[in-house]
Write an enzyme that holds these catalytic residues in place. Structure first.
Site, PDB file in Angstrom:
ATOM      1  CB  SER A   9      -0.924   0.027   1.221  1.00  0.00           C
ATOM      2  OG  SER A   9      -1.653   1.236   1.206  1.00  0.00           O
ATOM      3  CE  LYS A  22     -11.758  -0.517  -0.248  1.00  0.00           C
ATOM      4  NZ  LYS A  22     -11.512  -0.123  -1.628  1.00  0.00           N
ATOM      5  CG  ASP A  68     -12.708   3.092  -3.018  1.00  0.00           C
ATOM      6  OD1 ASP A  68     -11.615   3.680  -2.946  1.00  0.00           O
ATOM      7  OD2 ASP A  68     -12.961   2.049  -2.384  1.00  0.00           O
ATOM      8  N   GLY A 108     -13.647  -9.119 -12.698  1.00  0.00           N
ATOM      9  CA  GLY A 108     -13.725  -9.233 -11.242  1.00  0.00           C
ATOM     10  C   GLY A 108     -15.128  -8.901 -10.759  1.00  0.00           C
ATOM     11  NE  ARG A 128     -11.046 -16.444  -8.396  1.00  0.00           N
ATOM     12  CZ  ARG A 128      -9.889 -16.572  -7.787  1.00  0.00           C
ATOM     13  NH1 ARG A 128      -8.877 -17.163  -8.404  1.00  0.00           N
ATOM     14  NH2 ARG A 128      -9.717 -16.105  -6.569  1.00  0.00           N
ATOM     15  CE  LYS A 188     -17.218 -15.041  -4.179  1.00  0.00           C
ATOM     16  NZ  LYS A 188     -15.808 -15.273  -3.848  1.00  0.00           N
TER      17      LYS A 188
HETATM   18  P1  NAP Z   1     -11.849  -8.085  -3.748  1.00  0.00           P
HETATM   19  O1  NAP Z   1     -13.100  -7.565  -3.158  1.00  0.00           O
HETATM   20  O2  NAP Z   1     -11.044  -9.096  -3.025  1.00  0.00           O
HETATM   21  O3  NAP Z   1     -12.236  -8.679  -5.224  1.00  0.00           O
HETATM   22  C1  NAP Z   1     -11.268  -9.245  -6.065  1.00  0.00           C
HETATM   23  C2  NAP Z   1     -11.939  -9.868  -7.286  1.00  0.00           C
HETATM   24  O4  NAP Z   1     -10.904 -10.434  -8.108  1.00  0.00           O
HETATM   25  C3  NAP Z   1     -12.898 -11.017  -6.944  1.00  0.00           C
HETATM   26  O5  NAP Z   1     -13.906 -11.066  -7.911  1.00  0.00           O
HETATM   27  C4  NAP Z   1     -11.969 -12.247  -7.100  1.00  0.00           C
HETATM   28  O6  NAP Z   1     -12.643 -13.431  -7.378  1.00  0.00           O
HETATM   29  C5  NAP Z   1     -11.172 -11.833  -8.301  1.00  0.00           C
HETATM   30  N1  NAP Z   1      -9.941 -12.588  -8.407  1.00  0.00           N
HETATM   31  C6  NAP Z   1      -9.001 -12.760  -7.440  1.00  0.00           C
HETATM   32  N2  NAP Z   1      -7.993 -13.531  -7.932  1.00  0.00           N
HETATM   33  C7  NAP Z   1      -8.346 -13.852  -9.202  1.00  0.00           C
HETATM   34  C8  NAP Z   1      -7.723 -14.651 -10.219  1.00  0.00           C
HETATM   35  N3  NAP Z   1      -6.553 -15.251 -10.002  1.00  0.00           N
HETATM   36  N4  NAP Z   1      -8.355 -14.760 -11.406  1.00  0.00           N
HETATM   37  C9  NAP Z   1      -9.534 -14.157 -11.639  1.00  0.00           C
HETATM   38  N5  NAP Z   1     -10.182 -13.382 -10.705  1.00  0.00           N
HETATM   39  C10 NAP Z   1      -9.578 -13.256  -9.513  1.00  0.00           C
HETATM   40  O7  NAP Z   1     -10.831  -6.895  -4.042  1.00  0.00           O
HETATM   41  P2  NAP Z   1     -11.206  -5.399  -4.461  1.00  0.00           P
HETATM   42  O8  NAP Z   1     -11.216  -4.528  -3.277  1.00  0.00           O
HETATM   43  O9  NAP Z   1     -12.391  -5.448  -5.347  1.00  0.00           O
HETATM   44  O10 NAP Z   1      -9.893  -4.989  -5.305  1.00  0.00           O
HETATM   45  C11 NAP Z   1      -9.665  -5.517  -6.592  1.00  0.00           C
HETATM   46  C12 NAP Z   1      -8.420  -4.870  -7.211  1.00  0.00           C
HETATM   47  O11 NAP Z   1      -8.616  -3.469  -7.349  1.00  0.00           O
HETATM   48  C13 NAP Z   1      -7.150  -5.033  -6.370  1.00  0.00           C
HETATM   49  O12 NAP Z   1      -6.068  -5.218  -7.234  1.00  0.00           O
HETATM   50  C14 NAP Z   1      -7.022  -3.706  -5.648  1.00  0.00           C
HETATM   51  O13 NAP Z   1      -5.672  -3.404  -5.331  1.00  0.00           O
HETATM   52  C15 NAP Z   1      -7.553  -2.767  -6.719  1.00  0.00           C
HETATM   53  N6  NAP Z   1      -8.112  -1.518  -6.126  1.00  0.00           N
HETATM   54  C16 NAP Z   1      -7.474  -0.354  -6.423  1.00  0.00           C
HETATM   55  C17 NAP Z   1      -7.951   0.830  -5.905  1.00  0.00           C
HETATM   56  C18 NAP Z   1      -7.250   2.118  -6.237  1.00  0.00           C
HETATM   57  O14 NAP Z   1      -7.457   3.117  -5.522  1.00  0.00           O
HETATM   58  N7  NAP Z   1      -6.463   2.164  -7.278  1.00  0.00           N
HETATM   59  C19 NAP Z   1      -9.092   0.836  -5.081  1.00  0.00           C
HETATM   60  C20 NAP Z   1      -9.729  -0.380  -4.816  1.00  0.00           C
HETATM   61  C21 NAP Z   1      -9.214  -1.560  -5.348  1.00  0.00           C
HETATM   62  P3  NAP Z   1     -13.089 -14.436  -6.176  1.00  0.00           P
HETATM   63  O15 NAP Z   1     -14.206 -13.740  -5.456  1.00  0.00           O
HETATM   64  O16 NAP Z   1     -13.508 -15.656  -6.911  1.00  0.00           O
HETATM   65  O17 NAP Z   1     -11.874 -14.613  -5.309  1.00  0.00           O
END
Ligand code: NAP
Length: 276
Positions: free
Chosen positions: A14, A64, A100, A124, A148, A152
């Protein structure tokens, strides 16, 4: 001096501590901001400790949504997304906000992308995908949500359709994405960072004729998806501007002070240098 923290797990990647320390420096405030990694079972005690000792905190993956049940009040921004990334401590009352969505839209605005009537592919179905789908649907984009775990993705679709009955969304397995023209591709999975660095969530043939590829990952600055997108002639943007915009908005909420428009670019440049 006031103390602020980032709650989540894992937090090693982070840039939020650097971002917030930079705002304190720019505003000449003596405050501190630190990362606090916790497991889900530690969440209740951590929140109570924060209530007693902190002026505010940020919340990141995977808490979150879970955090909501420990808060006293939700600002409209958090109600809309049913997720909280910023908490303000108002004399012992914890109020949840969400910055966000505006952060994501600021990224699009910075490259002049208008979502209305465009076709978007969102990879995702987690918290970030939900925010992205809600924002894009609100702006009139037609969204395909690829995950995947398709159940969801359906949950994201239902969430968005409850807010906007007229939203146009479809759901697909990430391994069997319909081959059609997408104007925008958004990566809201962690594929491309950490242990998954060097991997892409999307085969390169999908990138032909895509206008903009937006990877929410900001570290590394250029993921494999973004490198593939550049090679395919797409415009690209990473998640750094989203991170900085949401962080500055959190500070505006905590300090009740408006940031100069130049601060965002200054911090963006600083963090980009930090990542290299
Ligand atoms: P999250 O709630 O954990 O969701 C992650 C998603 O990615 C879920 O749908 C998960 O599927 C999927 N996933 C995980 N590993 C995978 C794989 N190997 N192949 C295919 N799908 C996969 O996380 P999030 O908070 O939404 O964050 C997602 C991404 O956005 C992260 O990289 C985070 O760093 C980034 N982000 C960036 C910001 C920014 O300010 N730039 C803000 C928020 C998030 P499952 O449910 O099946 O595990």
């Amino acid at each position: 001096m006031k103390a602020y923290a980032l709650l989540g797990y894992p937090l090693a990647h982070s840039l939020s501590p650097k971002l917030h320390q930079s705002v304190f420096q720019a505003w000449d405030l003596p405050h501190v901001y630190f990362p606090w990694e916790i497991t889900l079972s530690q969440l209740p005690q951590a929140v109570e400790m924060f209530r007693r000792n902190l002026a505010g905190f940020n919340v990141t993956a995977p808490y979150k949504t879970e955090i909501i049940s420990y808060l006293d009040e939700l600002h409209l921004s958090a109600e809309v997304y049913s997720a909280v990334n910023t908490v303000k401590n108002e004399g012992g009352k914890l109020v949840g906000y969400n910055t966000d969505g505006p952060g994501f839209m600021q990224g699009l605005a910075s490259v002049g992308f208008q979502p209305a009537d465009k076709r978007a592919l969102i990879l995702g179905a987690g918290g970030a995908a939900r925010t992205v789908a809600l924002e894009l649907a609100h702006q009139g984009a037609v969204c395909t949500i690829a995950a995947r775990d398709v159940t969801k993705a359906y949950a994201v679709q239902v969430f968005v359709e409850k807010k906007f009955a007229q939203a146009e969304l479809e759901v697909t397995n990430i391994e069997r994405i319909p081959r059609r023209h997408y104007d925008l591709v958004v990566n809201a999975t962690p594929v491309g960072m950490g242990e998954l660095q060097g991997q892409s969530p999307l085969q390169m043939e999908y990138l032909q004729h895509v206008d903009l590829v937006y990877d929410l990952i900001y570290n590394p600055v250029r993921t494999k998806l973004l490198a593939d997108a550049l090679r395919s002639g797409c415009r690209i943007i990473n998640g750094l501007r989203m991170l900085v915009h949401q962080g500055i908005q959190a500070q505006e909420i905590w300090q009740e002070q408006k940031a100069d428009s130049s601060l965002e670019d200054e911090i963006l440049e600083l963090l980009a240098k930090e990542i290299g």
